[in-house]
Design an enzyme around this catalytic site. Structure first.
Site, PDB file in Angstrom:
ATOM      1  N   GLU A  73       0.053  -3.260   4.598  1.00 56.97           N
ATOM      2  CA  GLU A  73      -1.172  -2.350   4.933  1.00 56.97           C
ATOM      3  C   GLU A  73      -1.179  -1.630   6.172  1.00 56.97           C
ATOM      4  O   GLU A  73      -1.025  -2.333   7.047  1.00 56.97           O
ATOM      5  CB  GLU A  73      -2.316  -3.167   4.504  1.00 56.97           C
ATOM      6  CG  GLU A  73      -3.110  -3.002   3.302  1.00 56.97           C
ATOM      7  CD  GLU A  73      -3.595  -1.619   2.929  1.00 56.97           C
ATOM      8  OE1 GLU A  73      -3.645  -0.838   3.864  1.00 56.97           O
ATOM      9  OE2 GLU A  73      -3.902  -1.418   2.018  1.00 56.97           O
ATOM     10  N   ASP A  74      -1.732  -0.386   6.281  1.00 64.02           N
ATOM     11  CA  ASP A  74      -1.726   0.400   7.590  1.00 64.02           C
ATOM     12  C   ASP A  74      -3.233   0.432   7.640  1.00 64.02           C
ATOM     13  O   ASP A  74      -3.870   0.988   8.783  1.00 64.02           O
ATOM     14  CB  ASP A  74      -1.240   1.816   7.355  1.00 64.02           C
ATOM     15  CG  ASP A  74      -2.057   2.556   6.358  1.00 64.02           C
ATOM     16  OD1 ASP A  74      -2.435   2.404   5.116  1.00 64.02           O
ATOM     17  OD2 ASP A  74      -2.232   3.775   6.893  1.00 64.02           O
TER      18      ASP A  74
ATOM     19  N   THR B  69       1.490  10.341   3.718  1.00 67.86           N
ATOM     20  CA  THR B  69       0.856  11.517   2.931  1.00 67.86           C
ATOM     21  C   THR B  69      -0.402  11.578   3.577  1.00 67.86           C
ATOM     22  O   THR B  69      -1.097  12.742   3.162  1.00 67.86           O
ATOM     23  CB  THR B  69       0.320  11.004   1.635  1.00 67.86           C
ATOM     24  OG1 THR B  69      -0.166   9.719   1.510  1.00 67.86           O
ATOM     25  CG2 THR B  69       1.453  11.015   0.716  1.00 67.86           C
TER      26      THR B  69
ATOM     27  N   SER C 269      -2.266   0.471  -4.319  1.00 71.61           N
ATOM     28  CA  SER C 269      -2.631   1.721  -3.788  1.00 71.61           C
ATOM     29  C   SER C 269      -4.199   2.276  -4.140  1.00 71.61           C
ATOM     30  O   SER C 269      -4.403   2.226  -5.413  1.00 71.61           O
ATOM     31  CB  SER C 269      -1.680   2.917  -3.684  1.00 71.61           C
ATOM     32  OG  SER C 269      -2.378   4.151  -3.390  1.00 71.61           O
ATOM     33  N   ALA C 270      -4.997   2.844  -3.264  1.00 75.14           N
ATOM     34  CA  ALA C 270      -6.347   3.407  -3.634  1.00 75.14           C
ATOM     35  C   ALA C 270      -5.864   4.921  -4.321  1.00 75.14           C
ATOM     36  O   ALA C 270      -7.028   5.380  -4.947  1.00 75.14           O
ATOM     37  CB  ALA C 270      -7.244   3.496  -2.484  1.00 75.14           C
TER      38      ALA C 270
ATOM     39  N   ASP D 108       1.117  -1.154  -0.089  1.00 74.31           N
ATOM     40  CA  ASP D 108      -0.068   0.145   0.132  1.00 74.31           C
ATOM     41  C   ASP D 108       1.064   1.299  -0.105  1.00 74.31           C
ATOM     42  O   ASP D 108       1.988   1.094   0.209  1.00 74.31           O
ATOM     43  CB  ASP D 108      -0.816  -0.110   1.266  1.00 74.31           C
ATOM     44  CG  ASP D 108      -1.683   1.098   1.455  1.00 74.31           C
ATOM     45  OD1 ASP D 108      -2.302   1.631   0.547  1.00 74.31           O
ATOM     46  OD2 ASP D 108      -1.631   1.771   2.411  1.00 74.31           O
ATOM     47  N   LEU D 109       0.257   2.457  -0.205  1.00 75.16           N
ATOM     48  CA  LEU D 109       1.238   3.567  -0.672  1.00 75.16           C
ATOM     49  C   LEU D 109       1.340   4.547   0.839  1.00 75.16           C
ATOM     50  O   LEU D 109       2.181   4.365   1.771  1.00 75.16           O
ATOM     51  CB  LEU D 109       1.033   4.375  -1.692  1.00 75.16           C
ATOM     52  CG  LEU D 109       2.064   5.506  -1.999  1.00 75.16           C
ATOM     53  CD1 LEU D 109       3.207   5.259  -1.975  1.00 75.16           C
ATOM     54  CD2 LEU D 109       1.435   6.098  -3.221  1.00 75.16           C
ATOM     55  N   ASP D 110       0.166   5.208   0.919  1.00 76.69           N
ATOM     56  CA  ASP D 110      -0.103   5.994   1.952  1.00 76.69           C
ATOM     57  C   ASP D 110      -0.050   5.236   3.428  1.00 76.69           C
ATOM     58  O   ASP D 110      -1.091   4.511   3.518  1.00 76.69           O
ATOM     59  CB  ASP D 110      -1.466   6.634   1.829  1.00 76.69           C
ATOM     60  CG  ASP D 110      -1.520   7.558   0.695  1.00 76.69           C
ATOM     61  OD1 ASP D 110      -0.461   7.867   0.228  1.00 76.69           O
ATOM     62  OD2 ASP D 110      -2.370   8.190   0.173  1.00 76.69           O
TER      63      ASP D 110
ATOM     64  N   LYS E 274      -8.602   7.140   5.831  1.00 72.13           N
ATOM     65  CA  LYS E 274      -7.219   6.268   5.652  1.00 72.13           C
ATOM     66  C   LYS E 274      -7.482   5.096   4.828  1.00 72.13           C
ATOM     67  O   LYS E 274      -8.551   4.268   5.183  1.00 72.13           O
ATOM     68  CB  LYS E 274      -6.556   5.856   6.999  1.00 72.13           C
ATOM     69  CG  LYS E 274      -5.667   7.069   7.453  1.00 72.13           C
ATOM     70  CD  LYS E 274      -4.657   6.730   8.318  1.00 72.13           C
ATOM     71  CE  LYS E 274      -4.078   8.104   8.853  1.00 72.13           C
ATOM     72  NZ  LYS E 274      -3.238   7.958  10.078  1.00 72.13           N
TER      73      LYS E 274
ATOM     74  N   LYS F 114     -11.054  -1.071  -1.366  1.00 67.81           N
ATOM     75  CA  LYS F 114     -10.759  -2.227  -0.505  1.00 67.81           C
ATOM     76  C   LYS F 114     -11.971  -2.213   0.500  1.00 67.81           C
ATOM     77  O   LYS F 114     -12.168  -0.796   0.739  1.00 67.81           O
ATOM     78  CB  LYS F 114      -9.458  -1.850   0.213  1.00 67.81           C
ATOM     79  CG  LYS F 114      -8.138  -1.624  -0.633  1.00 67.81           C
ATOM     80  CD  LYS F 114      -6.984  -0.923  -0.022  1.00 67.81           C
ATOM     81  CE  LYS F 114      -5.793  -0.796  -0.987  1.00 67.81           C
ATOM     82  NZ  LYS F 114      -4.904   0.046  -0.713  1.00 67.81           N
TER      83      LYS F 114
HETATM   84  P1  B16 Z   1      -6.264  10.245  -3.998  1.00 70.29           P
HETATM   85  P2  B16 Z   1      -3.475   3.928   0.026  1.00 70.29           P
HETATM   86  C1  B16 Z   1      -5.505   6.134  -0.123  1.00 70.29           C
HETATM   87  O1  B16 Z   1      -4.138   5.706  -0.345  1.00 70.29           O
HETATM   88  C2  B16 Z   1      -5.337   7.095   1.069  1.00 70.29           C
HETATM   89  O2  B16 Z   1      -4.989   6.413   2.295  1.00 70.29           O
HETATM   90  C3  B16 Z   1      -6.642   7.654   1.180  1.00 70.29           C
HETATM   91  O3  B16 Z   1      -6.696   8.558   2.344  1.00 70.29           O
HETATM   92  C4  B16 Z   1      -7.009   8.693  -0.098  1.00 70.29           C
HETATM   93  O4  B16 Z   1      -8.463   9.269   0.011  1.00 70.29           O
HETATM   94  C5  B16 Z   1      -6.902   7.559  -1.093  1.00 70.29           C
HETATM   95  O5  B16 Z   1      -5.582   7.156  -1.334  1.00 70.29           O
HETATM   96  C6  B16 Z   1      -7.148   8.111  -2.441  1.00 70.29           C
HETATM   97  O6  B16 Z   1      -6.149   9.083  -2.748  1.00 70.29           O
HETATM   98  O7  B16 Z   1      -7.016  11.244  -3.632  1.00 70.29           O
HETATM   99  O8  B16 Z   1      -4.857  10.629  -4.226  1.00 70.29           O
HETATM  100  O9  B16 Z   1      -6.732   9.321  -5.264  1.00 70.29           O
HETATM  101  O10 B16 Z   1      -3.385   4.125   1.579  1.00 70.29           O
HETATM  102  O11 B16 Z   1      -4.533   2.979  -0.530  1.00 70.29           O
HETATM  103  O12 B16 Z   1      -2.193   4.044  -0.556  1.00 70.29           O
HETATM  104 MG    MG Z   2      -2.986   3.227   3.386  1.00 69.31          MG
END
Ligand code: B16
Ligand code: MG
Length: 215
Positions: free
Chosen positions: A170-171, A18, A115-116, A10-12, A46, A146
């Site tokens: 994953e966090d 972030t 990542s989302a 996962d990224l964030d 998150k 997810k």
């Molecule tokens: P964006 P992850 C997620 O990333 C974030 O945790 C979440 O807070 C955010 O709303 C989502 O990405 C969408 O991000 O607006 O940049 O498309 O944890 O899945 O890496």
């Molecule tokens: Mg995350």
């Protein structure tokens, strides 16, 4: 223990924090709409997609808006967010992550992103990490959020590694569930109270090595 042939990150909250930038960007939207948005509220966003994040924010503020206005606000939030993201440097990679990536490379274990975020490529480029990844799946490639396993299953397909031989890092609770739903192993990054469904929970990557992928 099965053979681990791929690690999907996962990224964030795993590779980089972030969440603090998402927070400031969403807070500006909330304040413009006339209500406050706390760091505790931000926990609910998150791992959640951008539009669902907006729905949660509006629910917190007790505000109802039509779809067109919502799309405009989501776009405005992303412009706010990009102001911060485009200033990121490799120094913001979370401690221990790069050493772990290097170890994976040296042991021929594949690396993927799951990542989302629709901004994942921009973030990886800012962090100068793009070249470490054998496959990148982000919010622009998936239709199901997810805990649906789509994002991780696409990663395992691109890597040609069977899900049982993949470990997801994953966090977020929904992310841990997504990994399990996809038939993968999962290492939670954060607190065991929240991520208890993972095979293992660690506070971060400092001192973490492949030897500990012993489920
Ligand atoms: P964006 P992850 C997620 O990333 C974030 O945790 C979440 O807070 C955010 O709303 C989502 O990405 C969408 O991000 O607006 O940049 O498309 O944890 O899945 O890496
Ligand atoms: Mg995350």
């Amino acid at each position: 223990m099965g053979t681990i042939s791929a690690c999907i990150f996962d990224l964030d909250g795993v590779v980089v924090d972030t969440a603090k930038y998402h927070y400031i960007a969403w807070k500006r939207i909330a304040n413009d709409l006339g209500f406050d948005f706390t760091e505790e509220d931000n926990e609910r966003l998150k791992g959640v997609s951008r539009m669902t994040s907006l729905d949660i924010l509006l629910e917190i503020g007790g505000v109802k808006l039509d779809q067109e206005t919502k799309l405009k606000l989501a776009d405005k939030k992303n412009k706010n967010y990009l102001e911060y993201i485009l200033k990121m440097t490799p120094e913001e990679i979370l401690p221990g992550v790069k050493d772990f990536f290097k170890e994976l490379k040296s042991k021929n274990i594949k690396i993927a992103l799951g990542s989302a975020s629709k901004n994942a490529m921009t973030i990886l480029n800012q962090l100068e990490l793009t070249n470490y990844f054998d496959a990148i799946v982000d919010g622009t490639h998936v239709s199901k959020a997810k805990p649906d396993p789509e994002v991780f299953l696409k990663g395992s397909e691109l890597l040609k590694v069977t899900p049982a031989n993949c470990v997801v890092f994953e966090d977020a609770e929904a992310g841990v569930e997504a990994a399990i739903n996809g038939g993968m192993k999962c290492v939670g990054i954060g607190s065991p109270e929240v991520l208890g469904k993972a095979n293992k929970v660690i506070p971060g990557f400092i001192g973490f090595s492949v030897a500990q992928l012993n489920f």
